[in-house]
Scaffold this motif. Structure first.
Motif, PDB file in Angstrom:
ATOM      1  N   ARG A  17     236.916  29.178   4.141  1.00  0.00           N
ATOM      2  CA  ARG A  17     235.665  29.530   3.464  1.00  0.00           C
ATOM      3  C   ARG A  17     234.467  28.974   4.242  1.00  0.00           C
ATOM      4  NH1 ARG A  17     236.808  27.327  -0.935  1.00  0.00           N
ATOM      5  NH2 ARG A  17     237.773  29.065  -2.054  1.00  0.00           N
ATOM      6  N   GLY A  18     234.626  27.770   4.820  1.00  0.00           N
ATOM      7  CA  GLY A  18     233.551  27.212   5.646  1.00  0.00           C
ATOM      8  C   GLY A  18     233.295  28.045   6.878  1.00  0.00           C
ATOM      9  N   ILE A  19     234.360  28.543   7.519  1.00  0.00           N
ATOM     10  CA  ILE A  19     234.201  29.433   8.670  1.00  0.00           C
ATOM     11  C   ILE A  19     233.443  30.693   8.263  1.00  0.00           C
ATOM     12  CG2 ILE A  19     235.444  30.923  10.294  1.00  0.00           C
ATOM     13  CD1 ILE A  19     237.633  28.777  10.381  1.00  0.00           C
ATOM     14  N   ALA A  20     233.783  31.234   7.093  1.00  0.00           N
ATOM     15  CA  ALA A  20     233.095  32.426   6.609  1.00  0.00           C
ATOM     16  C   ALA A  20     231.607  32.150   6.408  1.00  0.00           C
ATOM     17  CB  ALA A  20     233.728  32.908   5.307  1.00  0.00           C
ATOM     18  N   LEU A  21     231.290  31.002   5.809  1.00  0.00           N
ATOM     19  CA  LEU A  21     229.890  30.644   5.582  1.00  0.00           C
ATOM     20  C   LEU A  21     229.126  30.538   6.890  1.00  0.00           C
ATOM     21  CD1 LEU A  21     227.533  29.564   3.807  1.00  0.00           C
ATOM     22  CD2 LEU A  21     228.509  27.266   4.132  1.00  0.00           C
ATOM     23  N   PHE A  22     229.653  29.765   7.843  1.00  0.00           N
ATOM     24  CA  PHE A  22     228.946  29.571   9.106  1.00  0.00           C
ATOM     25  C   PHE A  22     228.897  30.864   9.926  1.00  0.00           C
ATOM     26  CE2 PHE A  22     230.296  24.877   8.790  1.00  0.00           C
ATOM     27  CZ  PHE A  22     229.133  24.563   8.102  1.00  0.00           C
ATOM     28  N   GLY A  23     229.942  31.680   9.816  1.00  0.00           N
ATOM     29  CA  GLY A  23     229.927  32.961  10.511  1.00  0.00           C
ATOM     30  C   GLY A  23     228.870  33.897   9.957  1.00  0.00           C
ATOM     31  N   MET A  24     228.754  33.982   8.635  1.00  0.00           N
ATOM     32  CA  MET A  24     227.717  34.814   8.029  1.00  0.00           C
ATOM     33  C   MET A  24     226.332  34.302   8.406  1.00  0.00           C
ATOM     34  SD  MET A  24     229.426  35.408   4.260  1.00  0.00           S
ATOM     35  CE  MET A  24     228.117  36.448   3.612  1.00  0.00           C
ATOM     36  N   MET A  25     226.169  32.993   8.389  1.00  0.00           N
ATOM     37  CA  MET A  25     224.879  32.423   8.784  1.00  0.00           C
ATOM     38  C   MET A  25     224.509  32.827  10.206  1.00  0.00           C
ATOM     39  SD  MET A  25     225.294  28.601   7.117  1.00  0.00           S
ATOM     40  CE  MET A  25     224.138  27.906   8.312  1.00  0.00           C
ATOM     41  N   SER A  26     225.479  32.837  11.109  1.00  0.00           N
ATOM     42  CA  SER A  26     225.191  33.186  12.506  1.00  0.00           C
ATOM     43  C   SER A  26     224.681  34.620  12.626  1.00  0.00           C
ATOM     44  CB  SER A  26     226.443  32.985  13.372  1.00  0.00           C
ATOM     45  OG  SER A  26     227.422  33.974  13.110  1.00  0.00           O
ATOM     46  N   THR A  27     225.238  35.534  11.826  1.00  0.00           N
ATOM     47  CA  THR A  27     224.769  36.930  11.890  1.00  0.00           C
ATOM     48  C   THR A  27     223.389  37.093  11.265  1.00  0.00           C
ATOM     49  OG1 THR A  27     225.834  37.579   9.799  1.00  0.00           O
ATOM     50  CG2 THR A  27     227.157  37.748  11.813  1.00  0.00           C
ATOM     51  N   HIS A  28     223.004  36.154  10.402  1.00  0.00           N
ATOM     52  CA  HIS A  28     221.663  36.195   9.806  1.00  0.00           C
ATOM     53  C   HIS A  28     220.598  35.663  10.748  1.00  0.00           C
ATOM     54  CE1 HIS A  28     223.823  35.671   5.635  1.00  0.00           C
ATOM     55  NE2 HIS A  28     223.963  36.883   6.148  1.00  0.00           N
ATOM     56  N   ILE A  29     220.996  34.816  11.687  1.00  0.00           N
ATOM     57  CA  ILE A  29     220.023  34.077  12.491  1.00  0.00           C
ATOM     58  C   ILE A  29     219.949  34.577  13.933  1.00  0.00           C
ATOM     59  CG2 ILE A  29     219.466  31.790  13.430  1.00  0.00           C
ATOM     60  CD1 ILE A  29     220.740  30.596  10.866  1.00  0.00           C
ATOM     61  N   PHE A  30     221.100  34.807  14.565  1.00  0.00           N
ATOM     62  CA  PHE A  30     221.111  35.194  15.977  1.00  0.00           C
ATOM     63  C   PHE A  30     221.029  36.718  16.128  1.00  0.00           C
ATOM     64  CE2 PHE A  30     223.424  31.082  16.127  1.00  0.00           C
ATOM     65  CZ  PHE A  30     222.608  30.416  17.049  1.00  0.00           C
ATOM     66  N   PRO A  31     220.468  37.199  17.255  1.00  0.00           N
ATOM     67  CA  PRO A  31     220.433  38.645  17.509  1.00  0.00           C
ATOM     68  C   PRO A  31     221.849  39.206  17.626  1.00  0.00           C
ATOM     69  CG  PRO A  31     218.970  37.460  19.016  1.00  0.00           C
ATOM     70  CD  PRO A  31     219.807  36.430  18.330  1.00  0.00           C
ATOM     71  N   LEU A  32     222.048  40.422  17.136  1.00  0.00           N
ATOM     72  CA  LEU A  32     223.352  41.070  17.211  1.00  0.00           C
ATOM     73  C   LEU A  32     223.479  41.941  18.463  1.00  0.00           C
ATOM     74  CD1 LEU A  32     223.933  42.005  13.467  1.00  0.00           C
ATOM     75  CD2 LEU A  32     224.635  39.950  14.714  1.00  0.00           C
ATOM     76  N   TYR A  33     222.367  42.137  19.167  1.00  0.00           N
ATOM     77  CA  TYR A  33     222.380  42.854  20.447  1.00  0.00           C
ATOM     78  C   TYR A  33     221.781  41.958  21.518  1.00  0.00           C
ATOM     79  CZ  TYR A  33     223.281  47.152  17.822  1.00  0.00           C
ATOM     80  OH  TYR A  33     223.822  48.119  16.997  1.00  0.00           O
ATOM     81  N   ILE A  34     222.309  42.053  22.729  1.00  0.00           N
ATOM     82  CA  ILE A  34     221.737  41.315  23.850  1.00  0.00           C
ATOM     83  C   ILE A  34     220.361  41.886  24.152  1.00  0.00           C
ATOM     84  CG2 ILE A  34     222.002  40.732  26.299  1.00  0.00           C
ATOM     85  CD1 ILE A  34     225.036  40.966  25.887  1.00  0.00           C
ATOM     86  N   ALA A  35     219.387  41.008  24.293  1.00  0.00           N
ATOM     87  CA  ALA A  35     217.999  41.434  24.464  1.00  0.00           C
ATOM     88  C   ALA A  35     217.860  42.438  25.602  1.00  0.00           C
ATOM     89  CB  ALA A  35     217.105  40.215  24.724  1.00  0.00           C
ATOM     90  N   GLY A  36     217.169  43.547  25.331  1.00  0.00           N
ATOM     91  CA  GLY A  36     216.904  44.553  26.337  1.00  0.00           C
ATOM     92  C   GLY A  36     218.052  45.483  26.639  1.00  0.00           C
ATOM     93  N   THR A  37     219.153  45.354  25.872  1.00  0.00           N
ATOM     94  CA  THR A  37     220.326  46.202  26.110  1.00  0.00           C
ATOM     95  C   THR A  37     220.840  46.750  24.777  1.00  0.00           C
ATOM     96  OG1 THR A  37     222.089  44.555  25.838  1.00  0.00           O
ATOM     97  CG2 THR A  37     220.942  44.597  27.965  1.00  0.00           C
ATOM     98  N   ALA A  38     221.806  47.636  24.875  1.00  0.00           N
ATOM     99  CA  ALA A  38     222.496  48.132  23.683  1.00  0.00           C
ATOM    100  C   ALA A  38     223.863  47.476  23.531  1.00  0.00           C
ATOM    101  CB  ALA A  38     222.648  49.649  23.760  1.00  0.00           C
ATOM    102  N   ASP A  39     224.068  46.370  24.270  1.00  0.00           N
ATOM    103  CA  ASP A  39     225.353  45.670  24.238  1.00  0.00           C
ATOM    104  C   ASP A  39     225.379  44.665  23.090  1.00  0.00           C
ATOM    105  OD1 ASP A  39     226.165  47.018  26.523  1.00  0.00           O
ATOM    106  OD2 ASP A  39     225.323  45.489  27.855  1.00  0.00           O
ATOM    107  N   ALA A  40     226.522  44.577  22.430  1.00  0.00           N
ATOM    108  CA  ALA A  40     226.680  43.639  21.329  1.00  0.00           C
ATOM    109  C   ALA A  40     226.669  42.208  21.837  1.00  0.00           C
ATOM    110  CB  ALA A  40     227.980  43.923  20.584  1.00  0.00           C
ATOM    111  N   SER A  41     226.014  41.310  21.097  1.00  0.00           N
ATOM    112  CA  SER A  41     226.041  39.893  21.437  1.00  0.00           C
ATOM    113  C   SER A  41     227.389  39.301  21.034  1.00  0.00           C
ATOM    114  CB  SER A  41     224.917  39.161  20.699  1.00  0.00           C
ATOM    115  OG  SER A  41     225.171  39.152  19.294  1.00  0.00           O
TER     116      SER A  41
END
Length: 390
Positions: A17-41
């Motif tokens: 459950r802790g992994i789920a919490l921290f994983g969800m937080m990461s998707t809320h905070i960090f970009p999901l695409y590499i800047a300037g590209t269409a590639d997934a982060s």
């Protein structure tokens, strides 16, 4: 009738459950695409769709543990359990509505979480084998039902979705709220009940058995890999992706890039090939199978790790024992952070919260205390369980 004695917390489940919490937080905070590209982060590749699915699977596992684990409670006790679970669900939904009023771009899961608890009530008396069949059938058929319902909802309900988080005022639009929560929203309960059923099936197993833990790791990895392989074959050699690119949504969005990140916002109608994708938040059978498999894999790994290294997992299991409180703090924090100009460094925002949450989680665990919102939900549950027997 007295309530049954609650067994010692399964720290491996708390760690997951802790992994789920921290994983969800990461998707809320960090970009999901590499800047300037269409590639997934890397954050998108590792956590998008998977962290929230793990959160829901562990919720189902928790419901199974609340109702006896691999030794299901007797009928009279199950009746009390259902009342307690319903009370928890209502409290969680109220917290979700309160958070929905904050200014944030995060899709808040709590109202949906509470709805899923209510939908799970008919299943809490079922043993492992029956839950497996229900989970398999729901996983396969609910996306088909959603695919068939979406056009009807779009032509009948106005508007067909909330376009944001449920708030108090959305209760005045019951048709739109119902459509959004069940089919058209970010966490459609119609398909997401699959995760609850998968978690409940896992929770009916003897989780401290080494064979069970290894079985979760192996079967979870196999199912997750199989889902991606089947999707790749359907979309590639069989021509599914080509067909999807010719749909209005396929020509409107960079569909190939989104397949690794999220299909949120894409109207998956007009072609049955949408059911062949395995993209995060697509709600297809293969997406549910892949993320359900990764969830079982993580749960199995955490259970295995606690056999010898339980203390090493404290930074995960501590926060994992009070995720409702910490998730709420995170949403409130992000509503403040998102209003800052210029926006702060995402790494500082993320790791600052992680550090605080780890310290709080371990502290509360060491003093044998529960988070404030966990106390609130457990208190409501106890009151509901004993209300008709006092």
């Amino acid at each position: 009738m007295a309530s049954p004695k609650v067994s010692r917390r399964v720290s491996g489940v708390d760690a997951a459950r802790g992994i789920a919490l921290f994983g969800m937080m990461s998707t809320h905070i960090f970009p999901l695409y590499i800047a300037g590209t269409a590639d997934a982060s890397w954050v998108a590749l590792v956590f998008s769709g998977k962290a929230s699915a793990l959160f829901a699977v562990v919720a189902g596992l928790g419901l199974a543990l609340l109702t006896g684990g691999n030794r299901i409670h007797h009928r009279a006790v199950l009746s009390m359990d259902r009342r307690g679970i319903a009370a928890r669900a209502v409290v969680i939904m109220v917290i979700g509505l309160m958070l929905g009023g904050l200014e944030t771009n995060i899709a808040i899961i709590l109202f949906h979480y509470g709805v899923l608890f209510l939908l799970a009530l008919p299943f809490v008396s079922l043993p492992f084998r029956q839950l497996v069949w229900w989970a398999a059938g729901w996983l396969l058929l609910s996306p088909v039902a959603a695919y068939m319902l979406r056009p009807w909802i779009a032509g009948t309900v106005n508007p067909p979705s909330l376009g944001g988080n449920p708030r108090w005022e959305t209760l005045l639009e019951p048709a739109t709220l119902f459509a959004d929560i069940t089919v058209t929203g970010y966490y459609p309960a119609l398909q997401w009940l699959s995760y609850i059923l998968i978690g409940m099936a896992i929770g009916r197993l003897p989780l401290r058995d080494l064979r069970v833990q290894l079985g979760l790791v192996v079967s979870g990895a196999a199912l997750a890999a199989a889902a991606k392989l089947v999707s790749g074959y359907l979309l590639g050699p069989l021509g599914g992706l080509t067909a999807l690119l010719q749909t209005p949504e396929g020509s409107r969005y960079p569909l190939e890039a989104m397949m690794s990140v999220s299909l949120t916002g894409v109207d998956q109608s007009g072609s049955w090939w949408w059911l062949a994708v395995s993209a995060p938040h697509s709600g297809s059978p293969l997406d549910l199978l892949h993320t359900g498999g990764t969830s079982a894999f993580v749960i199995g790994l955490c259970l295995l790790a606690t056999r010898r290294y339980e203390s090493v997992l404290l930074p995960l299991s501590g926060p994992g024992a009070m995720t409702l409180t910490l998730y709420t703090i995170h949403i409130w924090t992000m509503s403040v952070v998102d209003a800052q100009e210029p926006p702060p460094d995402p790494s500082l925002v993320y790791w600052g919260q992680v550090l605080v949450f780890v310290v709080l989680g371990i502290l509360f665990l060491r003093i044998n205390a529960r988070g404030p919102l966990e106390l609130l939900t457990s208190g409501a549950s106890r009151a509901a369980r004993s209300g008709l027997n006092s």
